[in-house]
Write a protein that holds these residues in place. Structure first.
Motif, short mmCIF file in Angstrom:
data_model
loop_
_atom_site.label_atom_id
_atom_site.label_comp_id
_atom_site.label_asym_id
_atom_site.label_seq_id
_atom_site.Cartn_x
_atom_site.Cartn_y
_atom_site.Cartn_z
N LEU A 191 0.84 -1.13 -0.03
CA LEU A 191 -0.23 -0.35 0.12
C LEU A 191 1.08 1.51 -0.13
O LEU A 191 2.05 1.32 0.96
CB LEU A 191 -0.67 0.13 1.18
CG LEU A 191 -1.89 -1.12 1.33
CD1 LEU A 191 -2.31 -1.24 2.75
CD2 LEU A 191 -2.68 -1.45 0.54
N GLY A 192 0.63 2.24 -0.92
CA GLY A 192 1.80 3.87 -1.44
C GLY A 192 2.88 3.09 -1.81
O GLY A 192 2.79 2.18 -2.48
N ALA A 193 4.32 3.55 -2.21
CA ALA A 193 5.04 3.96 -2.93
C ALA A 193 6.21 3.56 -2.31
O ALA A 193 7.03 3.39 -2.85
CB ALA A 193 5.76 5.08 -3.61
N ASN A 194 5.75 3.26 -0.36
CA ASN A 194 7.15 2.90 0.41
C ASN A 194 7.76 4.22 -0.14
O ASN A 194 9.45 3.70 0.17
CB ASN A 194 7.81 1.31 -0.65
CG ASN A 194 8.30 0.65 0.26
OD1 ASN A 194 8.37 1.09 2.17
ND2 ASN A 194 9.40 -0.16 0.88
N SER A 195 7.79 5.01 0.12
CA SER A 195 8.73 6.19 -0.11
C SER A 195 7.75 7.21 0.22
O SER A 195 6.10 7.83 0.69
CB SER A 195 9.19 6.30 -1.46
OG SER A 195 8.39 6.72 -2.69
N SER A 196 9.08 8.66 0.61
CA SER A 196 8.24 10.09 0.91
C SER A 196 7.22 10.16 -0.30
O SER A 196 6.48 11.23 -0.48
CB SER A 196 9.27 10.83 1.49
OG SER A 196 10.27 11.32 0.58
N SER A 197 7.87 9.41 -2.16
CA SER A 197 6.64 10.48 -2.75
C SER A 197 5.56 10.38 -2.62
O SER A 197 4.57 10.81 -3.42
CB SER A 197 6.68 9.97 -4.09
OG SER A 197 6.90 8.53 -4.03
N ALA A 198 4.70 9.18 -2.21
CA ALA A 198 3.24 8.81 -1.58
C ALA A 198 3.13 7.74 -1.03
O ALA A 198 3.43 7.51 -0.79
CB ALA A 198 3.18 8.26 -3.28
N SER A 226 3.69 -6.49 4.84
CA SER A 226 4.17 -5.56 5.28
C SER A 226 3.13 -3.99 5.25
O SER A 226 3.29 -3.77 3.98
CB SER A 226 5.59 -5.19 5.35
OG SER A 226 5.88 -4.66 3.84
N ILE A 227 3.11 -2.51 6.14
CA ILE A 227 3.15 -1.78 6.11
C ILE A 227 3.84 -1.04 5.56
O ILE A 227 4.28 -0.06 6.21
CB ILE A 227 1.92 -1.14 7.16
CG1 ILE A 227 0.80 -2.28 6.97
CG2 ILE A 227 1.49 0.15 6.70
CD1 ILE A 227 0.03 -1.77 8.23
N GLY A 228 3.87 -0.53 4.52
CA GLY A 228 5.19 -0.15 3.52
C GLY A 228 5.60 1.65 4.52
O GLY A 228 4.62 2.26 5.14
N SER A 229 6.67 3.00 4.05
CA SER A 229 7.42 3.77 4.54
C SER A 229 5.91 4.25 4.11
O SER A 229 5.63 4.00 2.75
CB SER A 229 7.81 4.60 4.33
OG SER A 229 9.08 3.97 3.25
N ASN A 230 5.34 5.42 4.96
CA ASN A 230 4.48 5.87 3.99
C ASN A 230 3.36 5.88 3.56
O ASN A 230 2.49 6.24 3.27
CB ASN A 230 5.15 7.51 3.07
CG ASN A 230 6.22 8.32 4.06
OD1 ASN A 230 7.38 7.81 3.63
ND2 ASN A 230 5.72 8.84 3.66
N ALA A 231 3.17 4.81 3.99
CA ALA A 231 1.41 4.08 3.54
C ALA A 231 0.69 4.61 3.24
O ALA A 231 -0.98 4.92 2.74
CB ALA A 231 1.69 2.93 4.10
N PHE A 232 0.09 6.11 4.88
CA PHE A 232 -1.11 6.26 4.69
C PHE A 232 -0.52 7.32 5.65
O PHE A 232 -1.31 8.78 6.00
CB PHE A 232 -1.91 5.47 6.78
CG PHE A 232 -2.28 4.11 6.11
CD1 PHE A 232 -3.38 3.48 4.67
CD2 PHE A 232 -1.98 3.22 6.30
CE1 PHE A 232 -4.24 2.52 4.36
CE2 PHE A 232 -2.03 1.52 5.39
CZ PHE A 232 -3.01 1.61 4.96
N SER A 233 0.52 8.18 5.41
CA SER A 233 0.96 9.66 6.11
C SER A 233 -0.29 10.55 5.45
O SER A 233 -0.47 10.40 5.01
CB SER A 233 2.44 9.28 5.59
OG SER A 233 3.14 10.52 6.23
N PHE A 234 -0.12 11.48 6.40
CA PHE A 234 -0.94 12.25 6.35
C PHE A 234 -2.05 11.95 5.80
O PHE A 234 -3.07 12.74 4.92
CB PHE A 234 -0.68 13.56 4.99
CG PHE A 234 0.60 14.14 5.71
CD1 PHE A 234 0.36 15.15 6.47
CD2 PHE A 234 2.06 13.45 5.79
CE1 PHE A 234 1.53 15.80 6.25
CE2 PHE A 234 3.15 14.38 5.42
CZ PHE A 234 2.74 15.65 6.49
N CYS A 235 -3.16 11.20 6.31
CA CYS A 235 -4.32 10.96 5.63
C CYS A 235 -4.92 11.02 6.95
O CYS A 235 -5.42 10.33 7.69
CB CYS A 235 -4.59 9.07 5.79
SG CYS A 235 -3.55 8.34 4.04
#
Length: 478
Positions: A191-198, A226-235
């Motif tokens: 889930l997400g891009a596993n980076s701070s990009s999205a 795994s729940i990758g980095s930034n997966a739900f960041s800023f949700c």
């Protein structure tokens, strides 16, 4: 008089809300809605209110469903019954009875869930026209390995390529929708891009965050390891999430700035909680950490203002820098003997923290570790500690007495500055520890006594930087 007092689109919205709560996907008539609403269960299935005790069992939404004292657990032969919710399959508690009995100390325990069909569900709400082109960022280990059902009756979609993939879907109308992700057999879904990009709902930047805030609820199914980095960041509107036992790691910034997230159960397979994983989750009041987690990353729970208690399992060996920084409501914490290091700023500004026992395994207390813990009235520093960092207990205004064991060889600048309630220090080392500055006990109360070992008074009174406090010193009474 009209037959209905609400418009058709409003009925559709009600039906979508019912489906979001129950996990159903079929059509329903207005006459069926009252019965379906009445069938919606809350955490734990309702029932009599439960009062917290030593061992507290929480549902995914933070509801306390059972509580035992340490005396009661000795006679237990099974854990409490699993709660039930439509659309979810309970996988059990994230602590076993055997491990709870072996730990024999206060513990928070949480229920794990997986979706009943194994699919991952993202519940979104499009609130305003003009924002109907909704992005989705995922990863897949197999090309066309994840089938996307957008929840609006349109054709299902798959995406070519492996690794990070993304797409945009146009919704004809505003409203609430359930996006369903179905990984094929052998396909790992991320889930997400596993980076701070999205995150899962779009790219960075102010425009991207418009779509972050559409995400209301997440139910994770199979195929997610795994729940990758930034997966739900800023949700910021994400209020609840269920994580199955198949998840083994929670990455950096995974739930960063999820302001509405009130509770989380970390499944028993997780071994590490990434740095800033729950940073700035202001509403997070309940978190359960399972046995098996070995490290709590830097800033992992920093600025979780509502977090009132946390139990750290015996498997944890390190508490990272700023791990519980600005956890204003944190009133109690148990640090197990397995922990060997407490990072800088680890419990900085935990205003409600009243007492802490540092285990014998800890050899150093980092800079600012308990700085601004205004309510800290009692602290036990073990003999294993050799150094106390700068500002470690600065502004611990409620401390009245501290014993510094003989193993401590260095005390940092302002380590005990502005401890306005301090009445006495007890130094056990015959040779004065090194003071890095004359500010170590800055703003010491006039009547505070620094007790030193018999026969060591002259050495302390003449030692570098200790001499500043010579008038406060007395030999320890025999």
């Amino acid at each position: 008089m009209p037959e209905y007092l609400i418009q058709g689109e409003t009925l559709t919205g009600i039906a979508d809300a019912i489906r979001a709560k129950t996990g159903e996907s079929g059509q329903m008539t207005p006459l069926e809605m009252p019965e379906k609403i009445a069938s919606i269960q809350t955490g734990g299935g309702g029932g009599t209110a439960v009062s917290a005790a030593d061992i507290n069992f929480y549902d995914y939404d933070g509801m306390l469903v059972a509580a035992w004292t340490l005396e009661e657990i000795a006679g237990k032969t099974a854990l409490p019954d699993n709660p039930s919710h439509p659309g979810l399959t309970a996988q059990g508690w994230n602590w076993t009875l055997e491990n709870l009995k072996a730990a024999n100390r206060p513990m928070n325990v949480g229920q794990m869930y997986i979706t009943d069909d194994g699919k991952t569900r993202l519940y979104i709400t499009i609130a305003a026209p003009g924002r109907q082109d909704v992005p989705l960022y995922i990863s897949q280990s197999i090309a066309n390995g994840v089938t996307i059902d957008w929840g609006d009756g349109s054709a299902a979609e798959t995406l070519p390529g492996t690794g990070n993939v993304h797409t945009v879907h146009h919704y004809a109308d505003i409203g609430s929708y359930r996006i369903t992700l179905s990984p094929a057999s052998g396909c790992e879904l991320g889930l997400g891009a596993n980076s701070s990009s999205a995150c899962v709902m779009g790219g960075t930047g102010n425009n991207g965050r418009v779509y972050y805030n559409m995400l209301q609820k997440v139910e994770i199914g199979s195929g997610v390891a795994s729940i990758g980095s930034n997966a739900f960041s800023f949700c910021c509107s994400l209020a609840s999430v269920t994580i199955p036992e198949s998840v083994t790691s929670i990455g950096r910034y995974a739930f960063n700035y999820c302001y509405s997230l009130a509770s989380v159960t970390i499944p028993e397979g997780v071994t590490s909680i990434g740095s800033s994983a729950f940073y700035n989750c202001y509403s997070l009041a309940s978190v359960t950490i399972p046995e098996g987690v070995t490290s709590i990353g830097n800033h992992a729970f920093s600025s979780c203002y509502s977090l009132a208690s946390v139990t750290i399992p015996e498997s944890v060996t390190s508490i990272g820098d700023n791990a519980f920084y600005n956890c204003y409501s944190l009133a109690s914490v148990t640090i197990p003997e397995s922990v060997t290091s407490i990072g800088i700023y680890a419990f900085y500004s935990c205003y409600s923290l009243a007492s802490v026992t540092i285990p014998e395994s800890v050899t150093s207390i980092g800079r600012y570790a308990f700085n601004y813990c205004y309510s800290l009235a009692s602290v036990t520093i073990p003999e294993s500690v050799t150094s106390i960092g700068n500002y470690a207990f600065s502004f611990c205004c409620s401390l009245a007495s501290v014993t510094i064991p003989e193993g401590v060889t260095s005390i940092g600048g302002d380590a005990f500055s502005s401890c306005y309630g301090m009445a006495e220090y007890h130094l056990l080392a015959a040779e004065p520890p090194t003071l890095s500055s004359s500010n170590a006990f800055n703003n010491i109360p006039d009547d505070c006594v620094i007790y030193v070992p018999q026969g060591a008074l002259a050495a302390y009174q003449s030692a570098t930087n200790w001499s500043t406090y010579a008038d406060h010193m007395q030999e320890e009474p025999q």
